[in-house]
Every structure is written in structure tokens, then in C-alpha cells.
Design an enzyme around this catalytic site. Structure first.
Site, short mmCIF file in Angstrom:
data_model
loop_
_atom_site.label_atom_id
_atom_site.label_comp_id
_atom_site.label_asym_id
_atom_site.label_seq_id
_atom_site.Cartn_x
_atom_site.Cartn_y
_atom_site.Cartn_z
N CYS A 175 -2.16 -8.44 -1.83
CA CYS A 175 -2.00 -6.88 -2.43
C CYS A 175 -0.54 -7.04 -2.83
CB CYS A 175 -3.20 -6.51 -1.87
SG CYS A 175 -4.94 -6.79 -1.26
N GLU B 108 -2.28 -14.57 -5.72
CA GLU B 108 -2.80 -15.23 -5.33
C GLU B 108 -3.11 -16.63 -4.38
OE1 GLU B 108 -6.63 -14.34 -8.43
OE2 GLU B 108 -6.68 -12.22 -6.74
N CYS C 107 -4.67 -2.93 3.51
CA CYS C 107 -3.46 -2.61 3.24
C CYS C 107 -3.38 -1.39 3.73
CB CYS C 107 -3.36 -2.26 1.17
SG CYS C 107 -2.72 -4.17 0.60
N ASN D 252 0.53 -8.48 -7.13
CA ASN D 252 -0.72 -9.41 -6.06
C ASN D 252 -0.20 -10.36 -6.04
OD1 ASN D 252 -2.02 -8.81 -8.74
ND2 ASN D 252 -4.30 -8.79 -8.22
N GLU E 60 0.08 -4.08 -3.09
CA GLU E 60 0.92 -2.72 -1.93
C GLU E 60 1.71 -3.46 -0.98
OE1 GLU E 60 -1.79 -3.42 -3.36
OE2 GLU E 60 -3.33 -1.09 -3.77
N CYS F 292 -7.28 -1.45 -0.44
CA CYS F 292 -8.04 -2.55 0.08
C CYS F 292 -7.64 -1.29 1.52
CB CYS F 292 -8.08 -3.80 0.26
SG CYS F 292 -7.04 -4.29 0.97
N1 THU Z 1 -5.49 -6.13 -5.19
C1 THU Z 1 -4.42 -5.38 -4.93
O1 THU Z 1 -3.30 -5.96 -5.46
N2 THU Z 1 -4.46 -3.73 -4.38
C2 THU Z 1 -5.82 -3.42 -4.76
O2 THU Z 1 -5.51 -2.08 -4.04
C3 THU Z 1 -7.18 -3.80 -4.85
C4 THU Z 1 -7.35 -5.00 -4.77
C5 THU Z 1 -5.92 -7.42 -5.86
C6 THU Z 1 -6.78 -8.12 -4.60
C7 THU Z 1 -6.67 -8.97 -5.30
O3 THU Z 1 -5.99 -10.58 -5.52
C8 THU Z 1 -7.89 -8.57 -6.68
O4 THU Z 1 -6.87 -7.64 -6.38
C9 THU Z 1 -9.18 -8.97 -5.90
O5 THU Z 1 -9.32 -8.14 -5.74
#
Ligand code: THU
Length: 192
Positions: free
Chosen positions: A112, A103, A149, A101, A114, A146
């Protein structure tokens, strides 16, 4: 054995029932020295696990996919959520693309793990996928993708496996079809 929980050769022997997913069988992928000579055997070490469906990763290939998702998690850029996630995507040709991920101070621009992995693979010319492994630091829960994704995964078919892990390396496996039933995809655009 439930139809949705297919043991794969190489899945190790310690099996429990999941609290998150009642009735689900949990497999142990062998983090931190759990690999044993009887890998791929049932609990008594005598009976081999049923063989994974054709086309799906098994044995050391599955271990590699799971490891690559853990390694990708170490690269997560998540100063706002402090929730690192790693993903590893297995192409039809056997290549692995990983992602974490990423941000942003403008929160909504975060991506994310994925989708990072999928975008890396697509941008390198791969559009056919067999499996994805996802890893987080959650000790008591399996990481689940999520909704956004799931829809991005679905763009590339419904017939592939998603390995959802806990921090200790145990995992369950779901078909994308199970994670996003009754989905809308590219084929639907020509149905109007
Ligand atoms: N996140 C992912 O990268 N994948 C997931 O399956 C769930 C959430 C990340 C998004 C964000 O950067 C952090 O986790 C919190 O939501």
C-alpha cells in the site's frame, strides 16, 4: 464542532456533512483553483479558523502535505486493481516522504501507499511522525487505510493525524488512535 473534527488554519471555508462519516465535518483543501484569499477563514470570510493543535501541520504546510500525496498517486503501480493511492508522511522534523501503492503479479506481494511512505522514511532514518495524508481517485468516498497499514502506522505511536481525502481535495482528519483503538504496540511487549 465535534471533538474529532478539528479545523486547521488553512482549511477552506466550504464545509459539509459527510455521508461516510455521519456527523463529521469535511474540509476543503483547495484542489483545482479553490484556493482563495480568505483561506483560513470561516464561511463568511470574517472569522479565522481555530488554530491547529501545536505540532500539527497547518496552512500552506498542510496544503503541501496534501499535494504531495496527490502527486505520489500519479506514480502508483497498480495494473491489477487499477486503484491508485498516494500517501505523504510528515516527520517530526518537517520533512515529507511520499509513497504510492506498488502491486505485483504475485498479488499478495503488493504494498500500500501508506507503507511505502513509511518504509521510505524509516530507511532514511526518520521514526517520529506528525501526520499522513492519503489520496485516491474515489470521488464520493474518503480513502481509509487498510488494517495492515493502521498497525504499521501504530508502530510509531498513536498520537498523530491522518488526513483522509476525496478526489476533489476535501478531507477529514482522524487521530491514529481513532482509526485503531485498543491497539497493540511496541510497549506491550514488555508487559508480560
Ligand atoms: N491501497 C492502498 O495503497 N492504500 C489504501 O489505503 C487502500 C488500498 C491499495 C492496495 C492495492 O494496491 C489497491 O489499493 C487496491 O486495494
Amino acid at each position: 464542532m465535534l471533538p474529532t473534527a478539528r479545523p486547521h488554519a488553512g482549511a477552506l471555508s466550504r464545509r459539509r456533512r459527510s455521508v461516510d462519516f455521519p456527523g463529521e465535518v469535511i474540509f476543503n483543501c483547495g484542489v483545482s483553483g479553490r484556493d482563495r484569499p480568505d483561506a483560513g477563514m470561516e464561511g463568511d470570510g470574517q472569522r479565522p479558523d481555530p488554530v491547529a493543535p501545536p505540532g500539527q501541520p497547518q496552512g500552506e504546510h498542510l496544503q503541501l502535505l496534501l499535494r504531495r500525496s496527490r502527486e505520489a498517486k500519479n506514480c502508483a503501480y497498480c495494473p491489477y486493481s487499477r486503484f491508485p493511492v498516494g500517501a505523504a508522511l510528515l516527520t517530526a522534523g518537517g520533512e515529507i516522504f511520499s509513497g504510492c501503492n506498488v502491486e505485483n503479479a504475485c498479488y499478495s506481494l503488493g504494498v500500500c501507499a501508506e507503507r511505502t511512505a513509511i518504509q521510505k522514511a524509516i530507511s532514511e532514518g526518520h521514526t517520529s511522525f506528525r501526520a499522513m495524508a492519503i489520496t485516491s481517485d474515489m470521488g464520493d468516498h474518503f480513502i481509509v487505510p487498510c488494517g495492515a497499514c493502521r498497525q504499521v502506522m501504530r508502530e510509531f505511536g498513536t498520537d498523530w493525524d491522518i488526513y483522509l481525502t476525496k478526489a476533489d481535495g476535501t478531507y477529514i482528519v482522524k487521530r491514529l488512535e481513532e482509526l485503531l483503538p485498543l491497539s497493540f504496540g511496541p510497549e506491550d511487549l514488555s508487559k508480560a
